[in-house]
Structures are given as structure tokens and as C-alpha cells.
Enzyme design. Structure first.
Site, PDB file in Angstrom:
ATOM      1  N   ARG A   7       0.838  -1.191   0.000  1.00  0.00           N
ATOM      2  CA  ARG A   7       0.000   0.000   0.000  1.00  0.00           C
ATOM      3  C   ARG A   7       0.872   1.238   0.000  1.00  0.00           C
ATOM      4  O   ARG A   7       1.987   1.238   0.504  1.00  0.00           O
ATOM      5  CB  ARG A   7      -0.871   0.029   1.263  1.00  0.00           C
ATOM      6  CG  ARG A   7      -1.993  -0.982   1.290  1.00  0.00           C
ATOM      7  CD  ARG A   7      -3.106  -0.667   0.293  1.00  0.00           C
ATOM      8  NE  ARG A   7      -3.499   0.729   0.263  1.00  0.00           N
ATOM      9  CZ  ARG A   7      -4.445   1.282   0.998  1.00  0.00           C
ATOM     10  NH1 ARG A   7      -5.123   0.568   1.860  1.00  0.00           N
ATOM     11  NH2 ARG A   7      -4.722   2.554   0.884  1.00  0.00           N
ATOM     12  N   ARG A  63       3.302   4.585 -16.334  1.00  0.00           N
ATOM     13  CA  ARG A  63       3.712   4.296 -17.712  1.00  0.00           C
ATOM     14  C   ARG A  63       4.941   5.121 -18.087  1.00  0.00           C
ATOM     15  O   ARG A  63       5.845   4.636 -18.770  1.00  0.00           O
ATOM     16  CB  ARG A  63       2.561   4.551 -18.681  1.00  0.00           C
ATOM     17  CG  ARG A  63       1.489   3.473 -18.597  1.00  0.00           C
ATOM     18  CD  ARG A  63       0.524   3.516 -19.777  1.00  0.00           C
ATOM     19  NE  ARG A  63      -0.294   4.705 -19.811  1.00  0.00           N
ATOM     20  CZ  ARG A  63      -1.429   4.881 -19.118  1.00  0.00           C
ATOM     21  NH1 ARG A  63      -1.862   3.929 -18.320  1.00  0.00           N
ATOM     22  NH2 ARG A  63      -2.109   5.998 -19.225  1.00  0.00           N
ATOM     23  N   CYS A  74      -7.045   2.665 -12.655  1.00  0.00           N
ATOM     24  CA  CYS A  74      -7.365   3.828 -11.833  1.00  0.00           C
ATOM     25  C   CYS A  74      -8.825   3.777 -11.433  1.00  0.00           C
ATOM     26  O   CYS A  74      -9.675   3.335 -12.202  1.00  0.00           O
ATOM     27  CB  CYS A  74      -7.114   5.125 -12.602  1.00  0.00           C
ATOM     28  SG  CYS A  74      -5.397   5.392 -13.057  1.00  0.00           S
ATOM     29  N   GLU A  77     -11.722   7.018  -5.124  1.00  0.00           N
ATOM     30  CA  GLU A  77     -12.033   6.662  -3.734  1.00  0.00           C
ATOM     31  C   GLU A  77     -13.465   7.081  -3.427  1.00  0.00           C
ATOM     32  O   GLU A  77     -13.989   8.014  -4.035  1.00  0.00           O
ATOM     33  CB  GLU A  77     -11.103   7.416  -2.770  1.00  0.00           C
ATOM     34  CG  GLU A  77      -9.710   6.866  -2.685  1.00  0.00           C
ATOM     35  CD  GLU A  77      -9.618   5.564  -1.893  1.00  0.00           C
ATOM     36  OE1 GLU A  77     -10.426   5.334  -0.980  1.00  0.00           O
ATOM     37  OE2 GLU A  77      -8.714   4.787  -2.206  1.00  0.00           O
ATOM     38  N   ARG A  89      -3.689   7.096  -3.952  1.00  0.00           N
ATOM     39  CA  ARG A  89      -3.322   5.849  -3.281  1.00  0.00           C
ATOM     40  C   ARG A  89      -2.939   4.807  -4.323  1.00  0.00           C
ATOM     41  O   ARG A  89      -3.363   4.890  -5.476  1.00  0.00           O
ATOM     42  CB  ARG A  89      -4.498   5.327  -2.445  1.00  0.00           C
ATOM     43  CG  ARG A  89      -4.847   6.177  -1.246  1.00  0.00           C
ATOM     44  CD  ARG A  89      -6.112   5.633  -0.568  1.00  0.00           C
ATOM     45  NE  ARG A  89      -6.406   6.291   0.683  1.00  0.00           N
ATOM     46  CZ  ARG A  89      -7.134   7.403   0.799  1.00  0.00           C
ATOM     47  NH1 ARG A  89      -7.635   7.987  -0.270  1.00  0.00           N
ATOM     48  NH2 ARG A  89      -7.362   7.926   1.985  1.00  0.00           N
ATOM     49  N   TYR A 107       3.837   5.986   2.771  1.00  0.00           N
ATOM     50  CA  TYR A 107       2.897   7.105   2.891  1.00  0.00           C
ATOM     51  C   TYR A 107       3.718   8.391   2.903  1.00  0.00           C
ATOM     52  O   TYR A 107       4.489   8.630   3.833  1.00  0.00           O
ATOM     53  CB  TYR A 107       2.038   6.953   4.153  1.00  0.00           C
ATOM     54  CG  TYR A 107       1.069   5.810   4.003  1.00  0.00           C
ATOM     55  CD1 TYR A 107      -0.236   6.038   3.583  1.00  0.00           C
ATOM     56  CD2 TYR A 107       1.475   4.495   4.203  1.00  0.00           C
ATOM     57  CE1 TYR A 107      -1.123   4.990   3.397  1.00  0.00           C
ATOM     58  CE2 TYR A 107       0.595   3.434   4.018  1.00  0.00           C
ATOM     59  CZ  TYR A 107      -0.694   3.696   3.616  1.00  0.00           C
ATOM     60  OH  TYR A 107      -1.564   2.660   3.411  1.00  0.00           O
ATOM     61  N   ARG A 115      -1.833   6.707   7.916  1.00  0.00           N
ATOM     62  CA  ARG A 115      -1.396   5.446   8.544  1.00  0.00           C
ATOM     63  C   ARG A 115      -0.127   5.668   9.328  1.00  0.00           C
ATOM     64  O   ARG A 115       0.924   5.143   8.995  1.00  0.00           O
ATOM     65  CB  ARG A 115      -1.189   4.370   7.476  1.00  0.00           C
ATOM     66  CG  ARG A 115      -2.418   3.864   6.778  1.00  0.00           C
ATOM     67  CD  ARG A 115      -3.440   3.200   7.711  1.00  0.00           C
ATOM     68  NE  ARG A 115      -2.917   2.106   8.496  1.00  0.00           N
ATOM     69  CZ  ARG A 115      -2.967   0.821   8.155  1.00  0.00           C
ATOM     70  NH1 ARG A 115      -3.547   0.459   7.036  1.00  0.00           N
ATOM     71  NH2 ARG A 115      -2.476  -0.097   8.948  1.00  0.00           N
TER      72      ARG A 115
END
Length: 120
Positions: A7, A63, A74, A77, A89, A107, A115
Site C-alpha cells: 500500500r 507508464r 485507476c 475513492e 493511493r 505514505y 497510517r
């Protein structure tokens, strides 16, 4: 060799095409670097952007880093009212000999607040 998910997230200052691309390139590169991964280790990457980011697809940045042969997707959220704004993210699926406990989730920028328990 195990398949692991990594992540990561980053935040941009504005919905600006160049900011989205630069922040995404930084995020992808940092995920690869911190996990000692090569291009061929990457199986796929799913990118999401908060609903306030519409200036460019984050996958374009991957890319541009030479990942044209990696499946990239893609999505947006969900629009949670109290969510951190302008966040990109990713979830990268990779092949690695590292155990799950050694995976470095990344992050960056303001997204580190998402997080604090696993941000590097």
C-alpha cells in the site's frame, strides 16, 4: 516467491496535472526502492484518487516510468465527508521473497497522517 500487496499514498497541494504525475512517480519509485523491487517484480498496480483529483490518470505516471507492460488501473475513492483531500493511493501486487512483516508500505507528504502506524 510470494505474491504480496504493498500500500501507498501521497497528497498533492492542488488538482494540477503535473502535481498528480510528479507525486505518483515519486510514490511508485519509493515503493519500488524501499522494497528492493525491480520492474519485472511488479504484477499490477491499482491507483485511486480522491474525488477532488480529476486532472490526470495516476497510471500515466507509472507508464512514464516504463511500466507500460504492467496492468494498471485507476479508480475513484469513495467520497467520505471527513476524508483527507487530494490523496492518491496505490496497491501494488508484487512477487518478492520478503515475508509480509518486512513489506514497506509508503505514505508520503500529507498522506503520512493516514497510517501513522505503518508510514515510513
Amino acid at each position: 516467491m510470494a505474491v504480496r500487496a504493498i500500500r501507498g499514498a501521497t497528497q498533492v497541494d492542488a488538482d494540477d496535472r503535473e502535481q498528480v504525475l510528479e507525486a505518483t512517480r515519486e510514490l511508485v519509485s519509493t515503493v519500488l526502492e524501499r522494497n528492493a523491487l525491480q520492474h519485472d517484480d511488479v504484477i499490477s498496480i491499482v491507483f485511486t484518487a480522491t474525488p477532488d483529483l480529476v486532472s490526470e490518470f495516476p497510471a500515466l505516471a507509472a507508464r512514464e516510468l516504463g511500466m507500460g507492460d504492467v496492468p494498471l488501473m485507476c479508480a475513484t475513492e469513495i467520497a467520505v465527508p471527513h476524508a483527507l483531500p487530494r490523496v492518491l493511493r496505490l496497491m501494488a501486487h508484487v512477487e518478492t521473497p520478503r515475508p509480509r512483516a518486512e513489506i514497506q508500505h509508503v505514505y508520503l507528504r500529507g498522506a503520512a497522517a493516514l497510517r501513522r502506524d505503518i508510514a515510513q
